[in-house]
Design a protein around this motif. Structure first.
Motif, PDB file in Angstrom:
ATOM      1  N   VAL B 134       2.585  23.975 -13.470  1.00  0.00           N
ATOM      2  CA  VAL B 134       2.118  22.992 -14.455  1.00  0.00           C
ATOM      3  C   VAL B 134       2.940  23.096 -15.739  1.00  0.00           C
ATOM      4  O   VAL B 134       3.411  22.098 -16.280  1.00  0.00           O
ATOM      5  N   LEU B 135       3.108  24.329 -16.216  1.00  0.00           N
ATOM      6  CA  LEU B 135       3.713  24.517 -17.542  1.00  0.00           C
ATOM      7  C   LEU B 135       5.230  24.414 -17.510  1.00  0.00           C
ATOM      8  O   LEU B 135       5.847  23.971 -18.474  1.00  0.00           O
ATOM      9  N   LEU B 136       5.831  24.840 -16.408  1.00  0.00           N
ATOM     10  CA  LEU B 136       7.295  24.938 -16.381  1.00  0.00           C
ATOM     11  C   LEU B 136       7.947  24.008 -15.365  1.00  0.00           C
ATOM     12  O   LEU B 136       9.162  23.838 -15.376  1.00  0.00           O
ATOM     13  N   HIS B 140       9.589  18.711 -19.185  1.00  0.00           N
ATOM     14  CA  HIS B 140       9.630  19.263 -20.545  1.00  0.00           C
ATOM     15  C   HIS B 140       9.072  20.682 -20.584  1.00  0.00           C
ATOM     16  O   HIS B 140       8.076  20.940 -21.258  1.00  0.00           O
ATOM     17  N   PRO B 141       9.680  21.621 -19.868  1.00  0.00           N
ATOM     18  CA  PRO B 141       9.142  22.986 -19.932  1.00  0.00           C
ATOM     19  C   PRO B 141       9.259  23.534 -21.347  1.00  0.00           C
ATOM     20  O   PRO B 141      10.269  23.318 -22.020  1.00  0.00           O
ATOM     21  N   ASP B 142       8.214  24.197 -21.811  1.00  0.00           N
ATOM     22  CA  ASP B 142       8.225  24.764 -23.155  1.00  0.00           C
ATOM     23  C   ASP B 142       8.813  26.178 -23.058  1.00  0.00           C
ATOM     24  O   ASP B 142       8.274  27.019 -22.354  1.00  0.00           O
TER      25      ASP B 142
END
Lengths: 269, 375
Positions: B134-136, B140-142
């Motif tokens: 989900v996050l990466l 647009h990975p943070d």
């Protein structure tokens, strides 16, 4: 996640509570965008809000946003005058299918401030006027003084758009249509099976607009709508803008209606 | 790195020492406030030796074991999520200039400690992977999110017993961790011997193991570990039929069961806080009184709040029914379309920590039964 500084160079009052801003990037680097996309906009420390870009995609040197003051963050933005700096992240999201609908008649259906996200599409269509059949704008507002971009409406009409405007209520000085925007659909005699539509406005207005279009013979797969949900991050990480199996910031805001229709039939989705 | 090894209980601290020497901050289970939670671990004395957890819907109690097992519990209210996506993160801090622009923008340092997760269960490793996706996994990975788990060292523990609300077998996420670890331990307790059967999952794992007194596992050790795995798999407290569950839920958005569960649901959001994959966050701008400095904070949010779905003219999901439905269909159905996996790993935390004991396996089964009849 840090916003880029953009300076307000022009601020124009559109209605009692709505202003249009032209912004220049402090970096000098224009923000390239596609018609239909949005940015996350902020003023000082008053929070960030998703606002559709309403400028011309062929002229990205200035970032144009039309903002209605409805909450803390939008009020802080609307209070800002030329010379002030706003924070911008983006652009995010999907685009109006301006290229995909070449060769077709195109209806732009806007309700209230919904005209702002459609303005870039309208400008792109006009810039490539010869590539399309009839171009029709159906625009509904609450009252004549609540209509956005009145000067431009006339200009668009001159350049090949059939501009149909209606308002919910008006005084005796108003000589145009009165009534809901969906009633304009029946007035435009188009070859509906070869007509594409791009819609933006309150969800209920879009539902009725689609019903009217389909009733005339328009195909669901040629109808596109820009959806509003609570976009907070713009990058698919925060979860707030879920719309069934999609994330509006990532899979929208512009959706093909035929993909969305079954989901919008569910109350409180 | 092939082979199966054995570390005796008395040598277990050498494993922690080997990790510490390599610069890892070890995070593992410890007892606090009558629950087994995750925190930094200095030695095996910090681990919940001799404790187990009793779990049922809306029920969690620690109980003394008859042995001194270090990992003789299922899972507690914490998950590794708090290290992947901390409950509150400062995104940046800046000065607000006269013109409204921001200057002296500082982002917090990207380097978080190099963590070693000690005691991660199979369902939890799946959860770590789902959250990473989900996050990466998007466009647009943070980098801040990526930094937190970049050098993760994982010492998995194969569950020695299943909790009363576990259903990893149904979700195909356990109980045996097959990959995604550097070392995996199976704790074996015999009358006169307490040891760990160790599988090596990576070069780094082999390197750490080389620093710890260990032996090769013999046939009996392997058999003992296999018996532990089989026993756990047979003990699942819950089950969930996931056959075409996405389609099942997509067909049943208007099912009366949602009204019924809403009469019990307090919309407190506990399930989203304890869920190892629930990732929703909100941001908040915080200024000083003069408005000269601003910080943007990100903190966990929950789809059970009204504000969560708020747009300018009100909340999209105003009723409790719509909010519970949103949460459960997200876990089991829409997550597949959004991120390509299930959002549920069968850890059972949402069932255990629900103050009124709402059980998503029961809710899903009720909807299925209304279509197919009871199983």
């Amino acid at each position: 996640m840090v916003p880029e500084p953009f300076e307000i160079v022009v601020k124009r009052r559109d209605t009692t509570d709505t202003w249009t801003f032209e912004l220049e990037p402090r970096s000098g680097e224009p923000l390239q965008f596609a018609a239909g996309q949005f940015t996350m906009l902020s003023a000082g420390g008053a929070g960030e809000v998703p606002i559709s870009i309403s400028g011309d995609p062929d002229r990205p040197e200035r970032l144009v946003h039309t903002v209605r003051a409805v909450g803390l963050a939008t009020r802080a933005i609307c209070d800002a005058d030329p010379g002030r700096v706003l924070g911008v992240r983006g652009p995010f999201g999907t685009a109006w299918p301006v290229d995909e609908v070449r060769g077709m008649d195109v209806v732009i259906g806007a309700g209230g401030i919904g005209l702002a996200p459609l303005r870039p599409a309208l400008m792109s269509l006009l810039a490539r006027r010869e590539g399309y059949g009839r171009l029709v704008l159906m625009y509904g507002g609450r009252s004549p003084d609540q209509l956005l971009y009145p000067d431009e409406l006339a200009d668009w009409a001159d350049r090949g758009f059939e501009v149909l405007v209606t308002v919910d209520s008006a005084g005796p000085e108003w000589l145009g249509h009165v009534g809901v925007v969906t009633r304009l659909v029946r007035r435009a005699e188009l070859d509906w099976t070869a007509t594409a539509a791009m819609l933006c406005g309150p969800e209920v207005m879009m539902r009725f607009m689609v019903a009217a279009l389909v009733d005339q013979g328009a195909q669901g797969e040629n109808i596109y709508a820009s959806m509003e949900r609570n976009m907070q991050c713009g990058i698919g990480h925060c979860g707030h803008c879920q719309l069934g199996p999609t994330l509006v910031c990532r899979d929208g805001p512009v959706y093909c209606w035929s993909e969305l229709a079954p989901w919008l039939a569910i109350r409180e989705l | 790195m092939d082979g199966v090894h054995v570390i005796e209980r008395n040598d277990f601290d050498a494993l922690l020492d080997a990790l510490t020497r390599r610069g890892y901050a070890i995070v593992g289970p410890t007892v606090r406030d009558q629950a087994i939670v995750y925190d930094e671990i200095a030695s095996s004395a910090d681990l919940p030796a001799g404790w187990t957890d009793e779990q049922e819907a809306g029920h969690y109690r620690l109980r003394r074991r008859e042995d001194e097992a270090l990992f003789g519990y299922a899972v507690g209210p914490h998950s590794w999520k708090q290290y992947q996506l901390p409950a509150e993160v400062k995104l940046w801090r800046a000065r607000v200039d006269q013109d409204g622009g921001l200057s002296n923008v500082t982002e917090p340092p990207r380097e978080s400690p190099r963590y070693a997760f000690l005691g991660a269960r199979s369902c939890e490793l799946h959860a770590v992977g789902i959250l990473d996706r989900v996050l990466l996994g998007g466009s647009h990975p943070d980098p801040a999110d990526a930094g937190r788990t970049k050098d993760l060292f994982i010492v998995a523990v194969q569950c020695g017993e299943a909790g009363g609300t576990c259903f990893c077998v149904s979700m195909k996420t356990g109980p045996v961790a097959e990959r995604g670890f550097d070392l995996a331990l199976t704790e074996v307790l015999e009358e006169h011997r307490h040891y760990f059967v160790v599988e090596v999952g990576s070069e780094r794992g082999a390197d750490v193991l080389a620093d710890v007194p260990h032996g090769e596992a013999v046939e009996e050790d392997r058999t003992a570990a296999g018996a532990v795995h089989a026993r756990t798999a047979s003990q699942m407290g819950r089950e969930l039929d996931v056959t075409e569950i996405k389609e099942l839920l997509y067909r049943n958005y208007d099912h009366p069961r949602w009204e019924e569960v809403a009469e019990r649901c307090l919309t407190c959001g506990n399930c989203t806080m304890v869920c190892p994959t629930c990732f929703c966050t909100t941001v908040e701008d915080v200024t000083d009184l003069a408005g000269e400095h601003v910080e943007r904070h990100q903190r966990w949010d929950s789809c059970f709040t009204v504000d969560y779905s708020g747009i300018h003219d009100g909340a999209v999901r105003g009723s409790a029914k719509s909010r519970y439905r949103q949460w459960m269909t997200h876990k089991l159905a829409t997550w597949h379309d959004q991120f390509g996996t299930s959002g549920c790993v069968g850890c059972g935390r949402c069932i255990t920590w629900c103050p009124v004991g709402i059980d998503l396996t029961e809710e899903a089964a009720a909807i299925r039964e209304s279509e197919e009849g009871p199983k």
